[in-house]
Design a protein around this motif. Structure first.
Motif, PDB file in Angstrom:
ATOM      1  N   LEU A   1       0.818  -1.201   0.000  1.00  0.00           N
ATOM      2  CA  LEU A   1       0.000   0.000   0.000  1.00  0.00           C
ATOM      3  C   LEU A   1       0.856   1.256   0.000  1.00  0.00           C
ATOM      4  CD1 LEU A   1      -2.910   1.217   0.571  1.00  0.00           C
ATOM      5  CD2 LEU A   1      -2.276   1.115   2.983  1.00  0.00           C
ATOM      6  N   ALA A   2       1.990   1.204   0.711  1.00  0.00           N
ATOM      7  CA  ALA A   2       2.727   2.429   1.006  1.00  0.00           C
ATOM      8  C   ALA A   2       3.623   2.862  -0.140  1.00  0.00           C
ATOM      9  CB  ALA A   2       3.568   2.216   2.257  1.00  0.00           C
ATOM     10  N   HIS A   3       3.846   4.174  -0.207  1.00  0.00           N
ATOM     11  CA  HIS A   3       4.831   4.683  -1.148  1.00  0.00           C
ATOM     12  C   HIS A   3       6.233   4.379  -0.645  1.00  0.00           C
ATOM     13  CE1 HIS A   3       1.286   7.454  -1.708  1.00  0.00           C
ATOM     14  NE2 HIS A   3       1.403   6.858  -2.877  1.00  0.00           N
ATOM     15  N   ARG A   4       6.398   4.613   0.641  1.00  0.00           N
ATOM     16  CA  ARG A   4       7.713   4.350   1.225  1.00  0.00           C
ATOM     17  C   ARG A   4       7.526   3.607   2.544  1.00  0.00           C
ATOM     18  NH1 ARG A   4      10.888   8.023   3.090  1.00  0.00           N
ATOM     19  NH2 ARG A   4       9.311   9.637   3.452  1.00  0.00           N
ATOM     20  N   GLY A   5       8.609   2.996   2.990  1.00  0.00           N
ATOM     21  CA  GLY A   5       8.509   2.285   4.253  1.00  0.00           C
ATOM     22  C   GLY A   5       9.784   2.385   5.061  1.00  0.00           C
ATOM     23  N   TYR A   6       9.634   2.226   6.363  1.00  0.00           N
ATOM     24  CA  TYR A   6      10.786   2.145   7.266  1.00  0.00           C
ATOM     25  C   TYR A   6      10.663   0.841   8.030  1.00  0.00           C
ATOM     26  CZ  TYR A   6      11.560   7.182   6.631  1.00  0.00           C
ATOM     27  OH  TYR A   6      11.816   8.416   6.116  1.00  0.00           O
ATOM     28  N   VAL A   7      11.819   0.239   8.324  1.00  0.00           N
ATOM     29  CA  VAL A   7      11.804  -0.974   9.140  1.00  0.00           C
ATOM     30  C   VAL A   7      12.447  -0.642  10.484  1.00  0.00           C
ATOM     31  CG1 VAL A   7      12.529  -3.380   9.329  1.00  0.00           C
ATOM     32  CG2 VAL A   7      11.988  -2.398   7.079  1.00  0.00           C
ATOM     33  N   MET A   8      11.754  -0.966  11.545  1.00  0.00           N
ATOM     34  CA  MET A   8      12.276  -0.666  12.882  1.00  0.00           C
ATOM     35  C   MET A   8      12.693  -1.936  13.587  1.00  0.00           C
ATOM     36  SD  MET A   8      10.141   2.167  14.920  1.00  0.00           S
ATOM     37  CE  MET A   8      11.280   2.636  16.180  1.00  0.00           C
ATOM     38  N   GLN A   9      13.779  -1.813  14.367  1.00  0.00           N
ATOM     39  CA  GLN A   9      14.234  -2.932  15.187  1.00  0.00           C
ATOM     40  C   GLN A   9      14.777  -2.353  16.488  1.00  0.00           C
ATOM     41  OE1 GLN A   9      17.406  -5.509  13.578  1.00  0.00           O
ATOM     42  NE2 GLN A   9      15.703  -6.608  12.635  1.00  0.00           N
ATOM     43  N   THR A  10      14.272  -2.839  17.600  1.00  0.00           N
ATOM     44  CA  THR A  10      14.692  -2.402  18.935  1.00  0.00           C
ATOM     45  C   THR A  10      14.998  -0.902  19.009  1.00  0.00           C
ATOM     46  OG1 THR A  10      16.962  -3.072  18.442  1.00  0.00           O
ATOM     47  CG2 THR A  10      15.599  -4.623  19.684  1.00  0.00           C
ATOM     48  N   GLY A  11      13.999  -0.118  18.618  1.00  0.00           N
ATOM     49  CA  GLY A  11      14.099   1.326  18.822  1.00  0.00           C
ATOM     50  C   GLY A  11      14.901   2.088  17.786  1.00  0.00           C
ATOM     51  N   ARG A  12      15.334   1.393  16.719  1.00  0.00           N
ATOM     52  CA  ARG A  12      16.087   2.099  15.675  1.00  0.00           C
ATOM     53  C   ARG A  12      15.481   1.797  14.314  1.00  0.00           C
ATOM     54  NH1 ARG A  12      20.381   0.188  18.716  1.00  0.00           N
ATOM     55  NH2 ARG A  12      21.535   1.847  19.791  1.00  0.00           N
ATOM     56  N   ILE A  13      15.667   2.733  13.393  1.00  0.00           N
ATOM     57  CA  ILE A  13      15.295   2.470  11.999  1.00  0.00           C
ATOM     58  C   ILE A  13      16.478   1.741  11.372  1.00  0.00           C
ATOM     59  CG2 ILE A  13      14.751   3.515   9.774  1.00  0.00           C
ATOM     60  CD1 ILE A  13      12.591   4.362  11.529  1.00  0.00           C
ATOM     61  N   VAL A  14      16.241   0.540  10.860  1.00  0.00           N
ATOM     62  CA  VAL A  14      17.356  -0.226  10.300  1.00  0.00           C
ATOM     63  C   VAL A  14      17.362  -0.249   8.782  1.00  0.00           C
ATOM     64  CG1 VAL A  14      17.742  -1.648  12.333  1.00  0.00           C
ATOM     65  CG2 VAL A  14      16.061  -2.367  10.633  1.00  0.00           C
ATOM     66  N   LEU A  15      16.214   0.047   8.196  1.00  0.00           N
ATOM     67  CA  LEU A  15      16.137   0.014   6.729  1.00  0.00           C
ATOM     68  C   LEU A  15      15.086   0.998   6.283  1.00  0.00           C
ATOM     69  CD1 LEU A  15      15.896  -3.699   5.495  1.00  0.00           C
ATOM     70  CD2 LEU A  15      17.471  -1.958   4.628  1.00  0.00           C
ATOM     71  N   SER A  16      15.276   1.556   5.097  1.00  0.00           N
ATOM     72  CA  SER A  16      14.178   2.347   4.549  1.00  0.00           C
ATOM     73  C   SER A  16      14.248   2.279   3.041  1.00  0.00           C
ATOM     74  CB  SER A  16      14.268   3.790   5.035  1.00  0.00           C
ATOM     75  OG  SER A  16      15.392   4.410   4.459  1.00  0.00           O
ATOM     76  N   GLY A  17      13.141   2.599   2.399  1.00  0.00           N
ATOM     77  CA  GLY A  17      13.121   2.559   0.946  1.00  0.00           C
ATOM     78  C   GLY A  17      11.703   2.603   0.459  1.00  0.00           C
ATOM     79  N   SER A  18      11.506   2.486  -0.827  1.00  0.00           N
ATOM     80  CA  SER A  18      10.142   2.487  -1.349  1.00  0.00           C
ATOM     81  C   SER A  18       9.488   1.160  -0.978  1.00  0.00           C
ATOM     82  CB  SER A  18      10.168   2.649  -2.873  1.00  0.00           C
ATOM     83  OG  SER A  18      10.563   1.436  -3.460  1.00  0.00           O
ATOM     84  N   GLY A  19       8.176   1.157  -1.017  1.00  0.00           N
ATOM     85  CA  GLY A  19       7.442  -0.049  -0.655  1.00  0.00           C
ATOM     86  C   GLY A  19       7.910  -1.249  -1.462  1.00  0.00           C
ATOM     87  N   ALA A  20       8.066  -1.049  -2.774  1.00  0.00           N
ATOM     88  CA  ALA A  20       8.442  -2.155  -3.653  1.00  0.00           C
ATOM     89  C   ALA A  20       9.849  -2.643  -3.333  1.00  0.00           C
ATOM     90  CB  ALA A  20       8.351  -1.697  -5.112  1.00  0.00           C
ATOM     91  N   GLU A  21      10.764  -1.695  -3.066  1.00  0.00           N
ATOM     92  CA  GLU A  21      12.144  -2.071  -2.728  1.00  0.00           C
ATOM     93  C   GLU A  21      12.181  -2.949  -1.480  1.00  0.00           C
ATOM     94  OE1 GLU A  21      14.192   2.076  -4.181  1.00  0.00           O
ATOM     95  OE2 GLU A  21      14.467   1.453  -2.097  1.00  0.00           O
ATOM     96  N   LEU A  22      11.454  -2.499  -0.457  1.00  0.00           N
ATOM     97  CA  LEU A  22      11.474  -3.238   0.796  1.00  0.00           C
ATOM     98  C   LEU A  22      10.845  -4.613   0.632  1.00  0.00           C
ATOM     99  CD1 LEU A  22      10.662  -0.501   3.452  1.00  0.00           C
ATOM    100  CD2 LEU A  22      12.853  -1.595   2.996  1.00  0.00           C
ATOM    101  N   LEU A  23       9.787  -4.668  -0.194  1.00  0.00           N
ATOM    102  CA  LEU A  23       9.155  -5.961  -0.445  1.00  0.00           C
ATOM    103  C   LEU A  23      10.125  -6.927  -1.096  1.00  0.00           C
ATOM    104  CD1 LEU A  23       5.515  -5.444  -1.788  1.00  0.00           C
ATOM    105  CD2 LEU A  23       6.241  -6.825   0.151  1.00  0.00           C
ATOM    106  N   ALA A  24      11.013  -6.369  -1.936  1.00  0.00           N
ATOM    107  CA  ALA A  24      11.944  -7.223  -2.668  1.00  0.00           C
ATOM    108  C   ALA A  24      13.197  -7.533  -1.852  1.00  0.00           C
ATOM    109  CB  ALA A  24      12.350  -6.539  -3.985  1.00  0.00           C
ATOM    110  N   ASN A  25      13.411  -6.766  -0.797  1.00  0.00           N
ATOM    111  CA  ASN A  25      14.629  -6.913   0.009  1.00  0.00           C
ATOM    112  C   ASN A  25      14.657  -8.274   0.713  1.00  0.00           C
ATOM    113  OD1 ASN A  25      16.274  -6.839   2.448  1.00  0.00           O
ATOM    114  ND2 ASN A  25      16.589  -4.682   1.932  1.00  0.00           N
TER     115      ASN A  25
END
Lengths: 429, 238
Positions: free
Chosen positions: B200-224
């Motif tokens: 759904l999202a244009h962009r996304g962030y991935v969080m782990q234990t209080g930090r942002i560890v990854l970010s990118g467009s929705g499609a990029e993250l889906l493919a990661n």
């Protein structure tokens, strides 16, 4: 579904009844078993263990009956209907309300109404008004206030002191008493903003006691435990209710060409509190539909959601405390005007508890329920007067009865503050 | 529109957010995914000032809102559909929506409620029903509708799919896409349902234990591959 053969309920019921009987025994020996008599100037303790036996037997039998009572006969607490009825939605309640107001208006003119009845009715209305006032704080805003009597006291003392020291009359003092009480409401509100539930209840309880203790000890200002006497009586728009008015004044009975009767004054006071109570009710019904009233109800339901929707909980709570207190203050100044004498004795914790009982028994937030509860809580002890020492026992039993059968109060339904005609798309059911 | 710079938040001695930097531009749907306890909900709540950020800054439309009271942050045009929906249970659906409109100009009420009813037609049917008697999905719709009644410019959604049937989740995500497309509403979406959220999202962030560890467009993250391994394992890939 066919239930598996249930174990015979009798042994369990007997055990339950026995436990209740043991508790009753432990309570009854000191409370019923001993009594004191005055014999030639000295108190002598006597025993009456036959009474204890009767009490324990009654508890045993009662508990056994309750346990063996067929479940099908038990009254079930009613739940609020999911859907608000569309047709005749408030009609029953409206009918009750209109009937109650009609009875209240004609009551002083009915042939069987005497001084005693009108006096009790006035007391009922004071509690109705206090109940409606406290309902704003407890029922709508959901803030459990155990010190409501403080505002009642502030209103009463405001009127008494203003009238005695500045010669103001009842009608001039009434708004001032309301304002003072509202200020005390804000004063109490500030420190308790962060508190909820039990903690809030304890602090408000302490606040109520503080006011009472100040009244007792500030002798020079409040008259201390002796109270304040000779508080002027309200007049009928300048016409006093006296047999022989002072020079230059016309008494009420002279003006209307009536035979003097002290009943006139009582009936007048009755109508004053009736009007004050009805104003409280009209105000509450109206404010529920305004944003601030809606915010109170929302706050009662969920404070976090309120914050997330941009409601300022500080202001919302303070207005609830202030407005609830204001009506307590009005009732207090009426009380002072009616009694002509006030002392801290009238503003003890038990009074707060009684007002809260009116609200809770009435069903929190229900306006008409509060009327029923106030009638019950004032009239019941009056009827039970004949039973002398068992009076409070009967009172307690009635309260327990209500809580068993109507755990959410006599009328616990919350009516929506707004209902629109049904949209055509869905159609009426 | 929304800009977080090195935000730290504590629950007592526990550091829940350890320097989060994040941006949401106007008109975007941004999603924040991560496991339980990663700090996603804390982040949304910190934006609303409760708990307050101990360090770092939060700016909305260029203005610093880090130290503001919750209700005044909301009045700036941020609405939140909080975790657990938090419907006013004894109040009717209509009253719930009225309370949602507290911060909005009363003149818009009639057209706004019509928009909510068009978006979630079931709410129209349930209008006079008490909030507590709605199903979970209906409550979630009411929670979003209530947030929309405040005419926000930024909508914060905390796990709207939590505990809902896949059918309902689809409906709700379609509605979020719809409000974003039709009204240009900016959305920050916190989700555990990473697959749907990232689609759904244009962009996304991935969080782990209080930090942002990854970010990118929705499609990029889906493919990661890391994201796939961590959050989409066993998920639907079609």
């Amino acid at each position: 579904m066919i239930a598996a053969a249930a174990p015979s309920p009798l042994p369990a019921a007997l055990k339950e009844a026995a436990v209740a009987a043991v508790v009753a025994l432990a309570l009854a020996i000191p409370m019923v078993g001993f009594y004191t008599v005055d014999e030639g100037g000295s108190l002598v303790a006597k025993t009456r263990f036959d009474w204890v036996a009767i009490a324990v037997a009654a508890v045993f039998a009662g508990r056994l009956a309750l346990a063996l009572w067929p479940p099908a006969w038990r009254l079930k607490p009613r739940r609020e209907p999911a859907h608000v009825a569309v047709d005749g939605r408030f009609t029953l309640m409206k009918f009750f309300g209109a009937a109650a107001v009609t009875v209240a208006v004609v009551l002083p003119f009915l042939p069987f109404t005497d001084r005693y009845i009108i006096d009790v009715a006035t007391t009922v209305l004071i509690y109705v008004m206090l109940g409606w006032g406290l309902n704003i704080v407890v029922g709508l805003a959901g803030l459990l206030d155990l010190g409501y009597v403080a505002f009642y006291a502030v209103g009463a003392y405001s009127f008494a002191l203003l009238a005695r020291n500045f010669g103001l009359n009842f009608w001039e003092c009434l708004p001032l008493a309301g304002i003072f009480a509202a200020l005390f409401g804000v004063l109490l509100g500030f420190p308790v903003l962060r508190l909820r539930g039990d903690y809030l209840a304890i602090v408000t309880l302490g606040f109520g006691e503080m006011i009472r203790i100040v009244l007792v000890n500030w002798q020079s200002f409040t008259g201390g435990p002796n109270g304040l006497t000779s508080i002027p009586r309200p007049s009928f728009f300048g016409l006093p209710f006296t047999r022989t008015p002072e020079a230059g004044e016309t008494a009420f009975h002279e003006f209307f060409g009536l035979e003097f009767s002290s009943y006139h004054r009582l009936a007048f006071l009755y109508f004053v509190i009736l009007v004050l109570a009805l104003i409280t009710n009209a105000f509450t019904l109206r404010i529920r539909r305004l944003p601030v009233g809606r915010a109170w109800e929302a706050l009662r339901e969920d404070e976090i959601a309120c914050r997330a929707l941009g409601i300022n909980p500080t202001n919302t709570k303070l207005t609830a405390f202030a407005i609830g207190a204001m009506f307590g203050g009005f009732a207090g100044s009426f009380f002072a005007a009616r009694q002509g004498f006030i002392s801290p004795e009238s503003f003890t914790f038990i009074e707060s508890a009684l007002i809260l009982a009116v609200v809770v028994l009435g069903g929190m937030g229900s306006q008409i329920g509060i009327v029923f509860a106030a009638i019950l809580l004032v009239v019941l002890p009056e009827i039970a007067r004949e039973f002398a020492e068992l009076r409070m026992v009967l009172f307690g039993a009635a309260m327990i009865g209500i809580m068993v059968w109507r755990p959410h109060g006599l009328l616990s339904r919350r009516d929506p503050s707004i209902l629109l005609p049904l949209p055509k798309a869905t159609g009426a059911s | 529109m929304l800009n977080l710079q090195g935000v730290h938040t504590f629950y007592g001695p526990i550091e829940a957010l350890r320097g989060v930097t994040l941006d949401v531009a106007k008109g975007e749907i941004v999603t924040l995914i991560g496991a339980n306890g990663a700090g996603k909900s804390t982040l949304l709540m910190t934006i609303c000032g409760r708990p307050r950020a101990a360090e770092g800054s939060i700016r909305f439309d260029g203005e610093d809102i880090t130290r503001e009271e919750t209700f005044s942050i909301i009045r700036r045009g941020i609405a939140q559909a909080p975790e657990g929906r938090r419907i006013f249970a004894r109040l009717t659906v209509f009253e719930n929506l009225q309370i949602g409109a507290t911060v909005a100009d009363p003149g818009h009420f009639a057209s706004d409620i019509e928009k909510v009813f068009t978006l979630f037609p079931i709410l129209r049917k349930r209008r006079d029903q008490r909030g507590g008697t709605l199903s979970g999905g209906e409550q979630q719709m009411l929670s979003i509708g209530r947030a929309l009644m405040g005419r926000p410019r930024l909508l914060l959604l905390d796990e709207p799919s939590l505990g809902l049937a896949p059918m309902i989740v689809k409906q709700i995500f379609a509605a979020i896409a719809e409000i974003n497309r039709a009204q240009g509403l900016t959305v920050l979406l916190v989700e555990q349902n990473a697959y749907h959220a990232l689609r759904l999202a244009h962009r996304g962030y991935v969080m782990q234990t209080g930090r942002i560890v990854l970010s990118g467009s929705g499609a990029e993250l889906l493919a990661n591959p890391e994201v796939r391994a961590a959050y989409l394992e066993g998920g639907v890939h079609a």
